[in-house]
Design a protein around this motif. Structure first.
Motif, short mmCIF file in Angstrom:
data_model
loop_
_atom_site.label_atom_id
_atom_site.label_comp_id
_atom_site.label_asym_id
_atom_site.label_seq_id
_atom_site.Cartn_x
_atom_site.Cartn_y
_atom_site.Cartn_z
N LEU A 151 0.88 -1.14 0.06
CA LEU A 151 -0.05 -0.06 -0.06
C LEU A 151 1.11 1.12 0.03
N LEU A 152 2.15 1.42 0.77
CA LEU A 152 2.82 2.37 0.47
C LEU A 152 3.70 2.53 -0.45
N SER A 153 3.79 1.54 -1.11
CA SER A 153 4.41 1.80 -2.58
C SER A 153 3.54 2.02 -3.62
N LEU A 154 2.21 1.59 -3.45
CA LEU A 154 1.29 1.97 -4.27
C LEU A 154 0.83 3.64 -4.05
N TYR A 155 0.98 4.00 -2.83
CA TYR A 155 0.69 5.48 -2.50
C TYR A 155 1.92 6.30 -3.06
N GLU A 156 2.99 6.08 -3.05
CA GLU A 156 3.95 6.58 -3.58
C GLU A 156 3.86 6.71 -5.03
N ALA A 157 3.70 5.82 -5.48
CA ALA A 157 3.46 5.68 -7.05
C ALA A 157 2.30 6.53 -7.77
N CYS A 158 1.35 6.59 -6.92
CA CYS A 158 0.25 7.58 -7.35
C CYS A 158 0.65 9.15 -7.49
N HIS A 159 1.81 9.44 -6.84
CA HIS A 159 2.01 10.78 -6.81
C HIS A 159 2.97 11.12 -8.16
N LEU A 160 3.11 9.93 -8.98
CA LEU A 160 3.80 10.14 -10.23
C LEU A 160 2.68 10.21 -11.41
N ARG A 161 1.53 10.22 -11.14
CA ARG A 161 0.27 10.23 -12.00
C ARG A 161 0.31 11.30 -12.89
N CYS A 162 -0.17 10.97 -14.19
CA CYS A 162 -0.41 11.79 -15.20
C CYS A 162 -2.02 12.09 -15.45
N HIS A 163 -2.27 13.10 -16.24
CA HIS A 163 -3.75 13.21 -16.81
C HIS A 163 -4.12 12.00 -17.54
N GLY A 164 -5.22 11.17 -17.31
CA GLY A 164 -5.53 10.17 -17.72
C GLY A 164 -5.17 8.70 -17.11
N ASP A 165 -4.32 8.72 -15.99
CA ASP A 165 -4.02 7.66 -15.28
C ASP A 165 -5.24 7.43 -14.24
N VAL A 166 -6.45 7.04 -14.91
CA VAL A 166 -7.53 6.87 -14.07
C VAL A 166 -7.54 5.84 -12.89
N ILE A 167 -6.64 4.70 -13.07
CA ILE A 167 -6.66 3.91 -12.03
C ILE A 167 -5.85 4.28 -10.81
N LEU A 168 -4.83 5.09 -11.11
CA LEU A 168 -4.16 5.78 -10.02
C LEU A 168 -5.02 6.70 -9.34
N GLU A 169 -6.00 7.57 -9.98
CA GLU A 169 -6.94 8.20 -9.39
C GLU A 169 -7.78 7.46 -8.38
N GLU A 170 -7.87 6.42 -8.67
CA GLU A 170 -8.82 5.51 -7.77
C GLU A 170 -7.84 4.99 -6.74
#
Length: 551
Positions: free
Chosen positions: A167-186
């Motif tokens: 979960l922590l790794s996922l959380y950190e990965a989400c902060h590299l999201r761009c426009h259109g990264d819908v799954i990371l928004e979720e």
């Protein structure tokens, strides 16, 4: 910007005038540090010099050992990713940029194979770590890889709830999201929700502390040196830590701290500004660039105070004209406090010009001066609105508000003292329709306005984006802050997109703008810690520039 450097003079403000204009004051508190860092300006004694020499030799030996590991062959790609992650978190990655890039290039080249073998199955930590490290290295990889962690109903699997490291790794990965990264928004709210409710009794102390720190300051938005200082203390608690990496990290941190202390010793009155600029670039190779940019931001801060708080409209007209002329003769007729500032301004840019001439980079001075002139014009326009009682629309406010963040001038000036990686094209790119610069300005403007607009209204200031949005949409302050915060989030996505290959300019140039944005996140999250610098900023300065790491 809200800046704690006061332009209020101790002597009479207007030469040859008997009437004294009514002056406003921001009532900034005095410097926390006083002359503390002056002691570091003295030459090193012989014993200290010899000691540092031995430390430097030890660091070089350890770097050689780490380089062998980085360039060696590992059984599994995930092992190399783990090693790179540790090196970056420990703050020593700037020594191994070429080796790290080569390894990540190799991993990216074989990316499609990684959903088998080492990356087969539902190891969220491995997949998220791979995604984050590759995105950080500018590789445009798809976020769809996280679909494997959803169930048949399209929700993230319940089994992930207890996977704290994942979960922590996922959380950190989400902060590299761009426009259109819908799954990371979720994924981001999913990760946040379950990280907030972890049972600390069921995870290691080190992991629990990492989770707590990440929630306050994710890696993508944190200053590398502050992140390293924090992680080193956690890393040494882990039984499986690598002694070579830990020793190198500690020695290197302290060596760099010694260099920064000496640099601060020469500009001891503006320690908080040095923190800001060392956030833009901390590496030893940027000592000249740091010196230039720290002095420029100091004079810009005072200039902001002159226009924002102290000067009369009549005086500001004269000063704007003088800065446009950029000539010592234009000093005549200015009030004494403006004359003092103007002389320092001209002298500093002469000093910068001499430094650039010695390295055959004189063309850069014109860009630096042009940025300062444009900044003064922006400050004047804003001051004119205040003195005439004009309230702009939000649409009208925004172009000027982005300019008065000073982030265009700082970004341009940040390149002036850098090496050959900076070309004339880089300056022209910044002056054009530069998406990443605009994103950085948006982050600066809205985070500044959200955290400091009430303080600025008390002293007298034009309406901020918060007040203008409240008025135009008929919403509460809380709702206005939430809407502006959404725009900040979108601006971070713009920054992330500009890092995806192929980039318009080399990575070292993009990093300056990313790092300046990180400074804003550190200093303006949950309050204006820069203006009110007796708490968080004091702690940051102590950890980076005062207290060495115990070896």
């Amino acid at each position: 910007m809200s800046v704690p450097v006061s332009a209020i003079p101790s002597s009479s403000p207007s030469k040859g005038r008997s009437d004294v204009a009514k002056r406003r004051s921001a009532e900034y508190h005095k410097s926390v540090w006083g002359d503390y860092f002056l002691e570091y300006a003295s030459p090193l004694d012989l014993m200290k010099f010899k000691f540092l020499g031995r430390v430097e030799e030890q660091v070089e030996e350890l770097k050689g050992e780490v380089r062998k590991i980085l360039t060696g062959v590992v059984d599994k790609p995930s092992q190399m990713l783990h090693l790179i992650d540790q090196i970056q978190r420990l703050g020593i990655d700037y020594h191994f940029e070429r080796e790290i890039d080569q390894q990540l290039e190799k991993i990216h080249k074989n990316y499609s194979q990684f959903d088998h073998g080492d990356f087969k199955g539902d190891d969220l930590h491995k997949v998220a770590l791979r995604f984050r490290l590759l995105r950080q290295q500018c590789f445009n990889i798809s976020s769809e890889v996280f679909n494997k962690f959803k169930d048949s109903d399209g929700n993230f699997k319940k089994s992930l709830i207890t996977d704290v490291r994942g979960l922590l790794s996922l959380y950190e990965a989400c902060h590299l999201r761009c426009h259109g990264d819908v799954i990371l928004e979720e994924a981001l709210p999913f990760a946040i929700t379950h990280l907030e409710s972890i049972d600390e009794m069921k995870v290691s102390t080190s992991l629990a502390k990492q989770v707590s720190h990440a929630q306050e300051q994710p890696l993508r938005k944190g200053l590398p040196r502050l992140q390293a200082r924090h992680y080193i203390s956690l890393y040494q608690e882990e039984p499986s830590h690598d002694k070579i990496l830990l020793t190198l990290a500690k020695l290197d941190f302290n060596l760099l701290q010694e260099q920064h202390q000496k640099e601060i010793g020469k500009i001891t009155k503006i320690v908080e500004l040095f923190l800001w600029i060392s956030g833009a670039y901390f590496e030893p190779e940027f000592a000249v660039a740091r010196n230039i940019l720290t002095k420029v931001i100091a004079l810009t801060s005072i200039l902001d105070d002159i226009y924002d708080v102290y000067g009369t409209l009549e005086e500001l007209v004269s000063y704007t004209e003088a800065i446009e002329k950029w000539d010592v003769d234009a000093m005549d007729g200015l009030p004494e406090y403006m004359q003092a500032h103007y002389k320092e301004l001209l002298d500093l840019y002469d000093e910068i010009g001499n430094e650039l001439a010695m390295k055959g980079r004189s063309y850069r001075l014109a860009y630096a001066k042009g940025a300062m002139k444009k900044q003064a014009r922006g400050f004047f326009h804003e001051a004119k609105w205040f003195h005439t009682g004009y309230t702009p629309t939000l649409e009208e406010y925004m172009p000027l508000a982005l300019l008065t963040t000073c982030y265009e001038a700082l970004s341009i000036t940040a390149l002036v003292g850098m090496g050959d990686v900076v070309t004339r094209d880089a300056f022209e790119w910044l002056l054009g329709d530069c998406k990443i610069l605009r994103a950085s300005q948006i982050i600066c403007r809205f985070m500044d306005d959200i955290s400091s607009h009430q303080f600025e209204q008390k002293r007298g200031h034009i309406a901020s984006s918060v007040e203008l949005l409240m008025k135009e949409k008929g919403i509460s302050e809380k709702e206005a802050n939430e809407e502006l915060q959404k725009r900040v989030v979108d601006a971070w996505k713009d920054i992330n997109e500009e890092f995806l290959r192929p980039t318009e300019v080399p990575m070292p140039i993009l990093m300056r703008i990313l790092n300046l944005s990180r400074v804003i996140d550190v200093l303006y999250t949950n309050g204006d810690h820069y203006t009110h610098s007796k708490t968080k900023v004091k702690e940051h300065i102590t950890s980076l520039f005062v207290s060495p790491l115990p070896i």
